[in-house]
Structure formats: C-alpha cells, structure tokens
Design an enzyme around this catalytic site. Structure first.
Site, PDB file in Angstrom:
ATOM      1  CD  GLU A 289      38.918  41.992  42.013  1.00 58.27           C
ATOM      2  OE1 GLU A 289      39.182  43.207  42.082  1.00 58.27           O
ATOM      3  OE2 GLU A 289      38.634  41.422  40.950  1.00 58.27           O
TER       4      GLU A 289
ATOM      5  CE  LYS B 223      39.692  42.469  37.691  1.00 57.38           C
ATOM      6  NZ  LYS B 223      39.014  43.140  38.859  1.00 57.38           N
TER       7      LYS B 223
ATOM      8  CB  CYS C 218      38.112  46.269  37.300  1.00 59.49           C
ATOM      9  SG  CYS C 218      38.304  47.498  38.569  1.00 59.49           S
TER      10      CYS C 218
ATOM     11  CG  ASN D 176      35.407  40.075  38.295  1.00 62.65           C
ATOM     12  OD1 ASN D 176      34.469  40.438  37.583  1.00 62.65           O
ATOM     13  ND2 ASN D 176      36.015  40.880  39.159  1.00 62.65           N
TER      14      ASN D 176
ATOM     15  CG  ASN E 121      32.829  47.277  41.245  1.00 62.64           C
ATOM     16  OD1 ASN E 121      32.078  46.775  42.069  1.00 62.64           O
ATOM     17  ND2 ASN E 121      32.447  47.423  40.007  1.00 62.64           N
TER      18      ASN E 121
ATOM     19  CD  GLU F 285      35.372  44.544  38.774  1.00 54.13           C
ATOM     20  OE1 GLU F 285      35.596  45.706  39.142  1.00 54.13           O
ATOM     21  OE2 GLU F 285      36.192  43.618  38.880  1.00 54.13           O
TER      22      GLU F 285
HETATM   23  N1  ING Z   1      39.727  47.296  41.516  1.00 55.42           N
HETATM   24  C1  ING Z   1      40.860  48.138  41.477  1.00 55.42           C
HETATM   25  C2  ING Z   1      41.294  48.502  40.071  1.00 55.42           C
HETATM   26  O1  ING Z   1      42.183  47.892  39.504  1.00 55.42           O
HETATM   27  C3  ING Z   1      43.121  48.628  42.221  1.00 55.42           C
HETATM   28  C4  ING Z   1      41.996  47.624  42.298  1.00 55.42           C
HETATM   29  C5  ING Z   1      42.899  49.987  42.511  1.00 55.42           C
HETATM   30  C6  ING Z   1      44.352  48.205  41.831  1.00 55.42           C
HETATM   31  C7  ING Z   1      43.956  50.887  42.413  1.00 55.42           C
HETATM   32  C8  ING Z   1      45.427  49.106  41.725  1.00 55.42           C
HETATM   33  C9  ING Z   1      45.235  50.463  42.015  1.00 55.42           C
HETATM   34  O2  ING Z   1      40.736  49.468  39.591  1.00 55.42           O
HETATM   35  C10 ING Z   1      39.456  46.168  40.835  1.00 55.42           C
HETATM   36  N2  ING Z   1      38.251  45.613  41.041  1.00 55.42           N
HETATM   37  O3  ING Z   1      40.248  45.669  40.060  1.00 55.42           O
END
Ligand code: ING
Length: 317
Positions: A142, A123, A168, A106, A193, A46
């Site tokens: 985001e 996304k 992601c 995204n 990411n 991503e």
């Molecule tokens: N990053 C993370 C993901 O969904 C996240 C944000 C991390 C959400 C951990 C919930 C728990 O992997 C992105 N860019 O979506």
C-alpha cells in the site's frame, strides 16, 4: 431522520480477472436486497471495485493504471449512483483514486440519498511496505501504490446526523475515531480488506485477526460514543485469504449485527443516531473531562522515545 436502517454490504472475493462491471452488478444486487429491507444507507468495503491489488508487485505503469479510477462516477460505477437516487439510499464504497494531477490514493466516498457525493476520504494510515519485500510470504504494497491521505479526518451532515469515514488500517488507530469524535461524529463507515494471515508470521491464524479487527472497532465506537459500520471484502482472491467478520457496532460498543460468511452478504441494523447522545453527554463528554494540556506527545511525536532518565535506570538494572 436520525432513525434509519443501515446495511453493511460485505463483498466476497474479487479475482484479478473480474471486471468492474461484474463487481458493480454484485454491488447493485446487494443494493436491491438492502432496498427490499428498507435500508437508507449501505456501506461497501475498501477497494470495492477490484481485487486487493497491493498484494501484487507491478512495475509496468499501464498494468498499474488499470486498478485506479480517474473519475467518480465513472461509466462502470454510474449505476451505483443512479440506484442510490432511485432507491433514496446513501452509499459509501472504497476505490483506488488517480487524481488529474497524477496522485494516487486509497479513497472512499459517501453520497446522500440522491446519489450526490457529500464526503470524500483518503486513507491516512497505509500499512505494509513501499518496496518489493522478497522475504514476505506475500506482498502488502500500500505504501508503494498510494500516498497518505491529504484530506484529514473529515465529517459531513447526512441522514440527519454527523457522519465520517475511515479505511481499513485506520480502524486500528485510536486517533482515527477521536479526530472524528472531536467533530461530533455519530456514525463512522469503514471498509476493509484484511489478509487472513500475517505474511511475516505464518502461525498467526485469522482468529487473531478477526479478534483484533473487532476489538479495534468496538473500542473506537465506545470511546467516542458513535455507531461504526465496518465492512469486509472477504474470501479467497487468487489464492489469498481475506477475513470477513463485517459488523455493525452501536455507540456503547455492542456488536448489533455480524456477517457469517466469506461471501457477498448483507447485514442490517436499526440505527438511532440519538443513542450516541448519552455517552457524549456523560462518560465521553470531551469538554468536561479531557485534559489536552497533557496530551502533547500524541500529535507532536511520531515514534517512541523512552525518556533519558528511564533509559539510564534500565541500564543500571
Ligand atoms: N489491511 C490490513 C488491515 O489493517 C493489516 C493490514 C492487517 C495491518 C493486520 C495490521 C494487522 O486491516 C489493510 N488494507 O489495511
């Protein structure tokens, strides 16, 4: 076709100061490695062209604009498409897209082996928040930088099979895989990411994050009998850790390849798209087993609504 070697091209950290050209050079080097190994598809993360900029709260439109691509291919990314054609290798990668009419997504694209774009995905599940959040250890903006995707979960024909893309946070939602599963998807590519720490719970270390990432991907693969190639941007970006753990999962949910480092790292696997058939014809023969008349809430209701009679019973307890 239907049998080919696939490459997951994990990228290590991209710093705020790194140029598109420097990043594209790293991506081309990974394509060189993949070509040497005979790969016919390579999957990048991503937002593969820049640092994960949604961690920064910017207000100056000119500063914000620098993170987006307003055309694809662009001058900086053209070498990727040329290499794809030269190597006869399909590529996918994510980037921040600014449309001619000023919308921001995204986005990820997938090409065929001639380097022609055959699929675009924007996304749909945007995590984080839409305004500066002072209490957080770091930002995850985001919802501030992107609009929810407007292309749906779509699939295309590529390398002799049905392929789809997600990005992601999408990988955490079963609806993502099921929407493509209902279109016959046989291989899903996902770039991610993922911050190693929870900005709201500092005690949640990256072991838990790696586990949840892998759990979600294995479940999605198994429950829709599809290959999933999920690739991280990893490492420490201007002081902010991102998890690695890029992996390739087969239609039975088994991990067949996994990255070991937080750097630029190529993982590969021999894919046979026909391995998805048995699951689709037996356990996950959707036509034979699903009962959509009972699934209404999944697409008609967004949030949780505890049934009134249950609420009443709880009050009596
Ligand atoms: N990053 C993370 C993901 O969904 C996240 C944000 C991390 C959400 C951990 C919930 C728990 O992997 C992105 N860019 O979506």
């Amino acid at each position: 076709m239907r049998k080919f070697k696939v490459a997951g091209a994990q990228l290590g950290a991209i710093q705020k100061s790194d140029s598109r050209e420097a990043v594209v050079a790293r991506m081309v080097a990974l394509m060189d490695q993949a070509h040497e190994k005979g790969c016919e598809l390579i999957v990048f993360p991503e937002l593969a062209l820049t640092t994960f900029f949604p961690r920064w709260y910017l207000t100056d439109p000119k500063e914000i604009d620098q993170w987006y691509e307003s055309e694809m291919p662009s001058a900086a990314t053209l070498p990727l498409f040329e290499k794809a054609k030269e190597y006869q290798m399909a590529i996918t990668f994510g980037y921040a897209e600014k449309t001619p009419d000023g919308h921001h997504f995204n986005t990820s694209i997938m090409t065929n082996k001639d380097g022609e774009i055959v699929l675009k995905y924007r996304k749909i599940h945007l995590p984080g928040h839409g305004e500066y959040a002072p209490k957080r250890a770091f930002q995850h903006l985001e919802k501030y930088y992107f609009e929810p995707g407007n292309l749906g979960f779509n699939v295309c024909a590529n390398l002799g099979g049905v392929m789809g893309m997600a990005i992601c946070n999408d990988r955490r939602w079963p609806e993502t895989y099921r929407m493509m599963g209902l279109q016959g998807v046989e291989l899903v590519t996902i770039g991610y990411n993922t911050p190693a720490y929870n900005a709201e719970r500092r005690d949640e270390a990256d072991g838990k994050r790696l586990f949840h990432s892998q759990l979600s991907i294995q479940a999605g693969a198994y429950q829709n009998s599809t290959w999933v190639v999920a690739v991280a941007k990893a490492g420490n970006e201007d002081g902010h850790e991102l998890i690695g753990g890029s992996l390739i999962v087969d239609p039975n949910g088994f991990v067949v390849a996994q990255a070991k480092t937080q750097e630029d790292e190529l993982i590969t696997a021999d894919v046979d798209l026909d391995e998805s058939r048995f699951g689709k014809e037996t356990v996950f023969n959707f036509a034979a087993h699903r009962r959509v008349e009972h699934y209404g809430l999944i697409s008609s209701q967004t949030g949780v609504e505890v049934p009134e009679e249950v609420k009443k019973q709880l009050e009596q307890e």
